[in-house]
Design a protein around this motif. Structure first.
Motif, PDB file in Angstrom:
ATOM      1  N   GLY A 108      16.261  34.687  -2.475  1.00  0.00           N
ATOM      2  CA  GLY A 108      15.174  33.703  -2.403  1.00  0.00           C
ATOM      3  C   GLY A 108      15.227  32.849  -1.143  1.00  0.00           C
ATOM      4  O   GLY A 108      14.771  31.709  -1.135  1.00  0.00           O
ATOM      5  N   LYS A 109      15.734  33.427  -0.059  1.00  0.00           N
ATOM      6  CA  LYS A 109      15.810  32.687   1.204  1.00  0.00           C
ATOM      7  C   LYS A 109      14.412  32.279   1.675  1.00  0.00           C
ATOM      8  O   LYS A 109      14.211  31.174   2.155  1.00  0.00           O
ATOM      9  N   SER A 110      13.467  33.218   1.556  1.00  0.00           N
ATOM     10  CA  SER A 110      12.125  32.931   2.087  1.00  0.00           C
ATOM     11  C   SER A 110      11.485  31.749   1.360  1.00  0.00           C
ATOM     12  O   SER A 110      10.863  30.906   2.002  1.00  0.00           O
ATOM     13  N   THR A 134      14.846  36.519  10.748  1.00  0.00           N
ATOM     14  CA  THR A 134      15.577  37.380  11.689  1.00  0.00           C
ATOM     15  C   THR A 134      15.303  38.862  11.446  1.00  0.00           C
ATOM     16  O   THR A 134      15.751  39.697  12.238  1.00  0.00           O
ATOM     17  N   ASP A 135      14.556  39.209  10.380  1.00  0.00           N
ATOM     18  CA  ASP A 135      14.270  40.639  10.185  1.00  0.00           C
ATOM     19  C   ASP A 135      13.468  41.212  11.360  1.00  0.00           C
ATOM     20  O   ASP A 135      13.552  42.404  11.646  1.00  0.00           O
ATOM     21  N   GLY A 136      12.723  40.354  12.068  1.00  0.00           N
ATOM     22  CA  GLY A 136      12.003  40.803  13.270  1.00  0.00           C
ATOM     23  C   GLY A 136      12.955  41.345  14.342  1.00  0.00           C
ATOM     24  O   GLY A 136      12.544  42.111  15.216  1.00  0.00           O
ATOM     25  N   VAL A 187       5.497  47.679   5.468  1.00  0.00           N
ATOM     26  CA  VAL A 187       5.651  48.906   6.262  1.00  0.00           C
ATOM     27  C   VAL A 187       7.135  49.283   6.387  1.00  0.00           C
ATOM     28  O   VAL A 187       7.492  50.398   6.705  1.00  0.00           O
ATOM     29  N   TYR A 188       8.033  48.296   6.113  1.00  0.00           N
ATOM     30  CA  TYR A 188       9.480  48.510   6.146  1.00  0.00           C
ATOM     31  C   TYR A 188       9.961  48.747   7.572  1.00  0.00           C
ATOM     32  O   TYR A 188      10.873  49.500   7.812  1.00  0.00           O
ATOM     33  N   ASP A 189       9.283  48.099   8.515  1.00  0.00           N
ATOM     34  CA  ASP A 189       9.638  48.332   9.928  1.00  0.00           C
ATOM     35  C   ASP A 189       9.218  47.119  10.757  1.00  0.00           C
ATOM     36  O   ASP A 189       8.362  46.331  10.335  1.00  0.00           O
ATOM     37  N   GLY A 208      17.629  34.353   7.559  1.00  0.00           N
ATOM     38  CA  GLY A 208      18.030  35.757   7.574  1.00  0.00           C
ATOM     39  C   GLY A 208      19.436  35.926   7.043  1.00  0.00           C
ATOM     40  O   GLY A 208      20.249  34.993   7.104  1.00  0.00           O
ATOM     41  N   LEU A 209      19.725  37.150   6.546  1.00  0.00           N
ATOM     42  CA  LEU A 209      21.032  37.313   5.932  1.00  0.00           C
ATOM     43  C   LEU A 209      22.175  37.285   6.930  1.00  0.00           C
ATOM     44  O   LEU A 209      23.326  37.064   6.574  1.00  0.00           O
ATOM     45  N   ASN A 210      21.846  37.466   8.210  1.00  0.00           N
ATOM     46  CA  ASN A 210      22.884  37.616   9.236  1.00  0.00           C
ATOM     47  C   ASN A 210      23.173  36.334  10.020  1.00  0.00           C
ATOM     48  O   ASN A 210      23.982  36.351  10.931  1.00  0.00           O
ATOM     49  N   TRP A 247      17.705  40.424 -10.051  1.00  0.00           N
ATOM     50  CA  TRP A 247      16.518  39.927  -9.345  1.00  0.00           C
ATOM     51  C   TRP A 247      15.958  41.012  -8.428  1.00  0.00           C
ATOM     52  O   TRP A 247      14.753  41.182  -8.302  1.00  0.00           O
ATOM     53  N   TYR A 248      16.871  41.749  -7.767  1.00  0.00           N
ATOM     54  CA  TYR A 248      16.421  42.804  -6.843  1.00  0.00           C
ATOM     55  C   TYR A 248      15.658  43.888  -7.609  1.00  0.00           C
ATOM     56  O   TYR A 248      14.570  44.302  -7.199  1.00  0.00           O
ATOM     57  N   VAL A 249      16.242  44.335  -8.726  1.00  0.00           N
ATOM     58  CA  VAL A 249      15.610  45.421  -9.501  1.00  0.00           C
ATOM     59  C   VAL A 249      14.286  44.932 -10.096  1.00  0.00           C
ATOM     60  O   VAL A 249      13.266  45.627 -10.031  1.00  0.00           O
ATOM     61  N   ILE A 289      23.382  49.902  -0.363  1.00  0.00           N
ATOM     62  CA  ILE A 289      23.135  49.165   0.876  1.00  0.00           C
ATOM     63  C   ILE A 289      23.351  47.648   0.696  1.00  0.00           C
ATOM     64  O   ILE A 289      24.275  47.073   1.267  1.00  0.00           O
ATOM     65  N   ASN A 290      22.510  47.018  -0.110  1.00  0.00           N
ATOM     66  CA  ASN A 290      22.507  45.547  -0.125  1.00  0.00           C
ATOM     67  C   ASN A 290      23.779  44.934  -0.715  1.00  0.00           C
ATOM     68  O   ASN A 290      24.255  43.911  -0.222  1.00  0.00           O
ATOM     69  N   LEU A 291      24.341  45.567  -1.766  1.00  0.00           N
ATOM     70  CA  LEU A 291      25.563  45.008  -2.364  1.00  0.00           C
ATOM     71  C   LEU A 291      26.750  45.152  -1.407  1.00  0.00           C
ATOM     72  O   LEU A 291      27.544  44.222  -1.227  1.00  0.00           O
TER      73      LEU A 291
HETATM   74  C1  PAZ Z   1      15.023  43.787   5.651  1.00  0.00           C
HETATM   75  C2  PAZ Z   1      16.243  43.426   4.841  1.00  0.00           C
HETATM   76  C3  PAZ Z   1      17.504  43.851   5.556  1.00  0.00           C
HETATM   77  C4  PAZ Z   1      16.265  41.905   4.577  1.00  0.00           C
HETATM   78  O1  PAZ Z   1      16.392  41.103   5.696  1.00  0.00           O
HETATM   79  P1  PAZ Z   1      16.239  39.488   5.598  1.00  0.00           P
HETATM   80  O2  PAZ Z   1      14.775  39.192   5.687  1.00  0.00           O
HETATM   81  O3  PAZ Z   1      16.770  39.040   4.248  1.00  0.00           O
HETATM   82  O4  PAZ Z   1      17.027  38.963   6.749  1.00  0.00           O
HETATM   83  C5  PAZ Z   1      16.209  44.027   3.421  1.00  0.00           C
HETATM   84  O5  PAZ Z   1      15.058  43.616   2.772  1.00  0.00           O
HETATM   85  C6  PAZ Z   1      16.299  45.558   3.409  1.00  0.00           C
HETATM   86  O6  PAZ Z   1      15.365  46.232   3.746  1.00  0.00           O
HETATM   87  N1  PAZ Z   1      17.456  46.119   2.984  1.00  0.00           N
HETATM   88  C7  PAZ Z   1      17.711  47.534   3.015  1.00  0.00           C
HETATM   89  C8  PAZ Z   1      17.739  48.164   1.628  1.00  0.00           C
HETATM   90  C9  PAZ Z   1      16.480  47.901   0.842  1.00  0.00           C
HETATM   91  O7  PAZ Z   1      15.482  48.616   1.019  1.00  0.00           O
HETATM   92  O8  PAZ Z   1      16.508  46.969   0.024  1.00  0.00           O
END
Ligand code: PAZ
Ligand code: ADP
Length: 325
Positions: A108-110, A134-136, A187-189, A208-210, A247-249, A289-291
Motif C-alpha cells: 500500500g505504498k501508493s 521509482t517503477d519508471g 501494460v507491465y512496462d 518505491g520498493l528499492n 493482499w497480493y492474491v 518473485i515478490n516474496l
Molecule cells: C513493478 C513492481 C516491481 C513494483 O514496483 P513498485 O511500484 O512497488 O516500486 C511490481 O509490481 C512487479 O511487477 N513485480 C513483479 C512480479 C509481479 O508481477 O507481481
C-alpha cells in the motif's frame, strides 16, 4: 499532553536500534492541534485497489505524521540557511525536501504516498508537493528479457539505478523541469516517451520498493551514493508476510474483473481464468518473485527508515517506530 509510553525493552530485538516505539493510540495523541483537511470522499479517491484507508486512519496516523513533517521541514530550512550563512553565500532558493516511501509490493505504498501528498499540500503555506514512483526507472521489458531478468522485476538489478541517482541529484541541485520516466502497471512496462516533470517543488515524495537499498559497490572504488542519501526523511511500510501474500492474491483476483479485462493489460489472458487457476498464478508470482525480493532486498532496508509504520491484517497501522535523531 501525556508523554508517549516509550517501551524501551521492546524497542528492538537486541536493544541497539535507535527507534522510539508508539502504539497506535500513543501516536494518535501526537496529532495535537493539526486540523483534518481531507474529507471521507477525498480519502476514498486516494486509496488504491484492495488497500482500504479510512478517515480514522488519516486522523490517527497521517495527521501526526504531517505535523512531525511540518516541524522537520521547517528545521531543515533553518539548517539550510545556517549553512548559507557559514559559507558567506548569497541567499539561495531553498531546495526540495525529499521524502522516501518504501515497503513490499502490495503493502500500500501508493496509497500512503498519495495521502501524504494531499495532506502536506494542505498545510497553511500551501507547499507544492510532487510524487514520483521509482517503477519508471525499471529497465524496459525488452531489456529485462535480453538480460534474462523478467523473473527478477523489482530486484535491484532490474532498475536503472544510475538514472534514478541522476534524477535525484538534479532535484537536490535545484534544477528546473527535471524529467522522470513512467511505468504502466496495466501494460507491465515502462511507457516509451512518457515522462513526468518535476519543477522545483517544496516537497518531493519518492515511492518505491528499492528506495532504501544500498548502492552496489563498484570494484574501482568510485564513490556511488545511495538513493536515500538524497532523502531528508523516509517511511517504511511494514506488514507480516502472510498478510502481504493475502493482499497480493486478493488484489490479483480483483484485477481479473477490472484492469485485466482491458485489451492493453499485460495480464489480459488471466481475465478468463477460474478463481482457483488465478490463485495458482498469483501465488506463483508472489512466491517466486515478490516474496524472495522482500526477504532478500526489502526487509533488510527497513531499519534505515526514519519512520516504520507497521500494519495489521486489515491494513490498519498498529505500531509506529520513529528514529531517534
Ligand atoms: C513493478 C513492481 C516491481 C513494483 O514496483 P513498485 O511500484 O512497488 O516500486 C511490481 O509490481 C512487479 O511487477 N513485480 C513483479 C512480479 C509481479 O508481477 O507481481
Ligand atoms: N497488474 C496490475 N494491473 C493494474 N494495476 C496494478 C497491477 N498490479 C498492481 N497494480 C496497481 O499498481 C499500484 C502499485 O502497486 P504496488 O507496486 O504493489 O505497490 P503498493 O501496493 O505498495 O502501492 C497499486 O495501486 C496497484 O493497485
Amino acid at each position: 499532553m501525556d508523554q508517549p509510553n516509550l517501551m524501551s525493552a521492546d524497542e528492538d530485538d537486541d536493544g541497539l536500534l535507535p527507534y522510539r516505539i508508539f502504539s497506535r493510540d500513543e501516536w494518535a495523541r501526537l496529532r495535537a492541534d493539526a486540523p483534518m483537511t481531507l474529507t471521507a470522499d477525498e480519502v476514498v479517491q486516494l486509496q488504491s485497489l484492495n488497500d482500504p484507508i479510512s478517515l480514522d486512519e488519516v486522523a490517527a496516523i497521517y495527521l501526526p505524521l504531517s505535523r512531525l513533517l511540518s516541524l522537520y521541514v521547517a528545521a531543515t530550512q533553518g539548517l539550510f540557511k545556517a549553512t548559507q550563512r557559514f559559507l558567506l553565500a548569497e541567499q539561495q532558493e531553498k531546495v526540495p525536501y525529499i521524502i522516501g516511501v518504501a515497503g513490499s509490493v502490495a503493502v500500500g505504498k501508493s496509497t500512503t504516498a498519495r495521502v501524504l501528498k494531499a495532506l502536506l499540500a494542505r498545510w497553511p503555506n500551501t507547499p507544492k508537493v510532487d510524487l514520483v514512483t521509482t517503477d519508471g526507472f525499471l529497465l524496459p521489458n525488452a531489456e529485462l528479457t535480453r538480460l534474462n531478468l523478467m523473473e527478477r522485476k523489482g530486484f535491484p538489478e532490474s532498475y536503472d539505478t544510475g538514472k534514478l541517482l541522476h534524477f535525484l541529484a538534479d532535484i537536490k541541485a535545484g534544477k528546473r523541469n527535471v524529467k522522470a520516466p513512467l511505468y504502466s502497471h496495466l501494460v507491465y512496462d515502462v511507457v516509451p516517451g512518457e515522462e513526468t516533470t518535476v519543477d522545483r517543488p517544496d516537497i518531493l515524495i519518492v515511492e518505491g520498493l528499492n528506495v532504501l537499498q544500498p548502492a552496489r559497490m563498484p570494484k574501482d572504488g568510485t564513490a556511488i551514493p545511495f538513493v536515500s542519501d538524497f532523502f531528508d526523511f523516509s517511511v517504511y511500510i511494514d506488514a507480516d508476510e502472510e498478510d502481504l501474500h493475502r493482499w497480493y492474491v486478493n488484489r490479483f483476483l480483483r484485477l481479473r474483473h477490472t484492469a485485466f479485462r482491458d485489451p492493453l493489460s499485460y495480464f489480459r489472458r488471466y481475465a478468463e481464468l477460474s478463481e482457483s487457476e488465478a490463485i495458482t498464478i498469483a501465488d506463483g508470482l508472489w512466491s517466486r518473485i515478490n516474496l524472495v525480493n522482500l526477504q532478500e532486498n526489502i526487509v533488510p532496508t527497513r531499519q534505515r527508515a526514519s519512520l516504520i509504520l507497521k500494519k495489521g491484517p486489515s491494513h490498519r497501522i498498529e505500531t509506529v517506530a520513529l528514529r531517534r535523531l
